[in-house]
Scaffold this active site. Structure first.
Site, PDB file in Angstrom:
ATOM      1  N   ASN A 134      38.597  59.087  72.493  1.00  0.00           N
ATOM      2  CA  ASN A 134      39.562  58.333  71.697  1.00  0.00           C
ATOM      3  C   ASN A 134      38.882  57.126  71.062  1.00  0.00           C
ATOM      4  OD1 ASN A 134      42.524  57.638  71.043  1.00  0.00           O
ATOM      5  ND2 ASN A 134      41.740  55.750  71.933  1.00  0.00           N
ATOM      6  N   GLU A 135      38.974  57.050  69.741  1.00  0.00           N
ATOM      7  CA  GLU A 135      38.460  55.894  68.987  1.00  0.00           C
ATOM      8  C   GLU A 135      37.084  55.472  69.489  1.00  0.00           C
ATOM      9  OE1 GLU A 135      41.303  52.751  68.545  1.00  0.00           O
ATOM     10  OE2 GLU A 135      42.550  54.069  67.317  1.00  0.00           O
ATOM     11  N   TRP A 143      52.765  56.272  69.089  1.00  0.00           N
ATOM     12  CA  TRP A 143      52.160  55.391  70.077  1.00  0.00           C
ATOM     13  C   TRP A 143      53.115  54.242  70.287  1.00  0.00           C
ATOM     14  CZ3 TRP A 143      48.454  56.358  73.319  1.00  0.00           C
ATOM     15  CH2 TRP A 143      47.962  55.302  74.107  1.00  0.00           C
TER      16      TRP A 143
END
Ligand code: GCB
Length: 728
Positions: free
Chosen positions: A359-360, A495
């Site tokens: 993630n990211e 989110w």
């Protein structure tokens, strides 16, 4: 016979230098300090101790201790003998106690969540709670038994392959054991097969198979395996096909099935991550209520019982490991270990549709060769362990869309926060339109989007950054259109469904909490935006009046907003008919206010009521007190014939003199803002995205990070440069 006993009772817990206290598992030592802000929660090594008498076992039996998680690193010793070391705070591991057992036993588990450069996560926007926060079980098995120790395996793997035309599923069942033969039963058919090199396999045909068909019909079969010793295990499985397509998005059982849903973190107010089964069940009930058909279980392996709930409720799940934010050259082995455990332990869940590699991961640095290699290895591992599910990744918004990193996983996904952290809402639309046009053969999804809202804050003129419930609604109304208009997005996840702890945060009137949730962290309050999605997704008839917490209004005429999945909404004001509207999802009424009014919305059988009041002065409790920096903008005079912060980044960069001034300021600014800002400032993709935005709005987005004097200096310097013909 296999005997499983819950081992949660009767522990003692001690932090270094502190007396031990009795605790019952699940337990975390960061339930309070991990949620109160300041990024100062205690991270270190603490010790859990449990004394117990030798369990009653028949001769030859083994005593295996199962930890469903220990955050983040654990060392297990029995009577002074070290038995197991485990790194990674989210997966199951087991330790064989048998040879160290005495009549009276002292079990010690040192659990550590201190900072290091090997075990993920180390840098991320959530609290890294420490502790034995899931169940511990004692498992007694006969000498001949199914495998328990390797990677926390369930000992059985079921692999159904479904032919949708003939409605026949061929179901391969594999088991691992130290004996044999193995009797395997599926749907009333039993086969007894030999075990070779500790592995057995049987193939079953299911005719007229009942599909596991998402929320519509999540039908589960069970495979059971037993050994002559009496050891028996079972696994539930589902027969379904999944596929992805760049145009059609996600397909379940051969039909387009756009995955539309939410993300979830595994924590709660006052409890940290030490959740009960009821807590997990309540979360699933909220997912069902909103009408989602998918959940992203971020940013790590969740409890087995939660994947079970997904299986039972037909909620398709994104599973991932905590390889997040910052690549650590020393963490490669840990990413592979966590992925191996995730797939081993979760393989049988029909709900899981993909394995998330990271993630990211380029949020705090470039895609170095080491990072690329780490992703290739993870991707290969997933394919080798599971050829049936695609791999994916959640990219940070500033990752160049032509980065070679994007080619590694089977399918991709972006986390975008245009309209919250930066940029305009419409940039979400253009981002995906451009991506889809430029890469028509790539499967792309929207893995994160959201806006923080503190339900205390309200405004009739909501704006980005004001933390009001009303802005969160506007934001999500826009994104709902984005995702509804783009069925090619294989999955989209809000989110976040719930507010969650990120102890490093201090914003929007709350310390320590990420308030992007549609539901409060204690699950008692559903923000208005929750009902927007419910109106779009849920089939259960309902009507919701927005603004329940927003009684005091200064407007002569207030907009009263209703979310409903019914085709018609009638509004009553003070018990009298006011208006009726046909529509879909969002209904807006303009209601003149004179005093205190009772507003009632009626849609079919459903009703909802709120009270609003005309007041002369704004209710100060509704206002998020913005910092000086933000207020400063509204007081500026400027000459429009010269450059200023009102100009777009593109305009300012066009003139060498103004570009130089801006460049200098950006260098100063990023020097004090750490890695994320640094990589953003050198990022051509981001600068292209930002070119159309005014400097003023960009600076506002940076919030406190740009001091008022710096903005003043920048504006004064720009104002000295006359514009030479180009349009502002
Ligand atoms: C992200 C991260 C997530 C954060 C979220 C946020 O992109 O993936 O972990 O919590 O942004 O709220 O900033």
């Amino acid at each position: 016979m296999r005997i499983v006993t819950n081992f949660n009772e009767g522990w003692h817990f001690a932090k270094p230098g502190e007396p031990e206290v009795p605790v019952t598992l699940p337990h975390t030592w960061n339930a309070i300090d991990g949620q109160d802000g300041g990024n100062d929660y205690w991270r270190g090594t603490a010790v859990y101790t449990k004394r117990f008498a030798r369990p009653d076992m028949e001769p030859g039996y083994r005593a295996i201790l199962e930890f469903q998680a220990a955050a983040m690193t654990a060392d297990v010793s029995l009577n002074g003998q070290h038995l197991a070391h485990h790194e990674g705070g989210y997966s199951t591991f087991r330790a064989d106690l048998t040879d160290a057992l005495e009549e009276d036993n002292v079990l010690t588990v040192s659990v550590d969540n201190a900072e290091n450069d090997r075990v993920y996560p180390q840098k991320a926007d959530f609290t890294f709670y420490g502790g034995l926060y899931r169940d511990v079980n004692l498992i007694l098995v006969p000498a001949e038994h199914f495998e328990l120790l390797k990677d926390g395996t369930p000992g059985i793997q079921v692999n159904p392959t479904v032919d949708l035309d003939s409605k026949i599923a061929s179901v391969k069942v594999e088991t691992w054991q130290n004996g044999g033969p193995v009797s395997i039963t599926v749907d009333g058919q039993t086969q007894t097969v030999v075990s070779a090199d500790g592995r057995a396999e049987a193939l079953f045909l299911l005719e007229n198979v009942r599909l596991w068909d998402g929320v519509e019909d999540p039908y589960l079969y069970t495979a059971t395996a037993s050994l002559a010793s009496g050891d028996q295990i079972s696994a539930r499985f589902g027969c379904r096909t999944i596929a992805v397509d760049p145009e059609q998005g996600f397909l379940l059982n051969g039909r387009p099935y756009p995955l539309r849903g939410v993300s979830r973190h595994q924590d709660r107010w006052g409890k940290g991550n030490a959740l009960s089964l009821e807590d997990h069940q309540e979360d699933m009930a909220v997912i069902r209520e909103i009408g989602a058909n998918t959940v992203r279980l971020a940013h790590y392996q969740h409890a087995q019982c939660f994947y079970d709930l997904c299986d039972e409720n037909g909620i398709l799940a994104w599973a991932e490991i905590p390889y997040i934010t910052q690549h650590m050259p020393n963490g490669r082995q840990n990413t592979l270990d966590q992925m191996r455990e995730l797939i081993t332990q979760c393989y049988n869940h029909p709900s899981i549709v993909c394995w998330g590699l990271s993630n990211e991961i380029t949020a705090s640095g470039a895609a170095t060769e080491d990072l690329m290699e780490n992703h290739r290895l993870l991707n290969d591992l997933c394919h080798q362990m599971d050829p049936t599910r695609p791999t994916t990744m959640a990219h940070v918004f500033m990752l160049e869309t032509d980065s070679p990193l994007i080619d590694i996983p089977d399918i991709g996904s972006y986390n975008l926060y245009f309209g919250w952290y930066l940029g305009e809402l419409t940039q979400n639309d253009s981002f995906f339109d451009e991506f889809h046009a430029r890469f028509p053969h790539r499967v792309i999804g929207f893995s994160e989007y959201g806006a923080d809202a503190n339900p205390q804050f309200h405004s009739a003129n909501p704006e980005r950054g004001d933390y009001t419930e009303e802005y969160q609604c506007l934001y999500h109304e826009h994104i709902l259109n984005v995702i509804q208009a783009r069925p090619y997005l294989w999955a989209t996840h809000v989110w976040n469904l719930f507010d969650f702890a990120a102890d490093g945060r201090d914003e929007g009137g709350k310390k320590g909490i990420n308030q992007k949730g549609l539901v409060s962290m204690d699950r008692t309050l559903k923000k208005d935006a929750f009902y927007l999605y419910k109106a779009a997704w849920s089939k259960e008839p309902f009507v919701h009046l927005c603004g329940r917490r927003y009684a005091d209004r200064t407007e002569e005429t207030a907009e009263i907003k209703v979310y409903s999945n019914q085709p018609e909404v009638t509004l009553l004001v003070d018990g009298r008919f006011f208006a009726v509207q046909q529509g879909q999802t969002i209904f807006r009424f303009q209601v003149p206010l004179t005093g205190e009014h009772t507003i009632e919305a009626v849609a079919g059988e459903s009703t909802d009521t709120i009270t609003v009041r005309k007041v002369s002065e704004p209710n100060q409790d509704y206002l998020f007190r913005k910092t000086e920096v933000v207020n400063w903008f509204d007081r500026q005079d400027y000459n429009p014939n010269c450059y200023s912060i009102k100009d777009t980044m593109g305009t300012v960069m066009h003139n060498p003199a103004s570009a130089a001034i801006l460049g200098k300021m950006m260098a100063r600014m990023t020097a004090s803002r750490g890695d994320v800002a640094k990589s953003a400032s050198g990022n051509a993709n981001l600068q292209r995205m930002m070119a159309g935005l005014s400097l003023e709005s960009l600076i506002k987005q940076a919030g406190d990070a740009v001091p008022a004097e710096m903005v003043q200096q920048l504006n004064a310097a720009l104002q000295r440069i006359p514009k030479g013909g180009e349009q502002a």
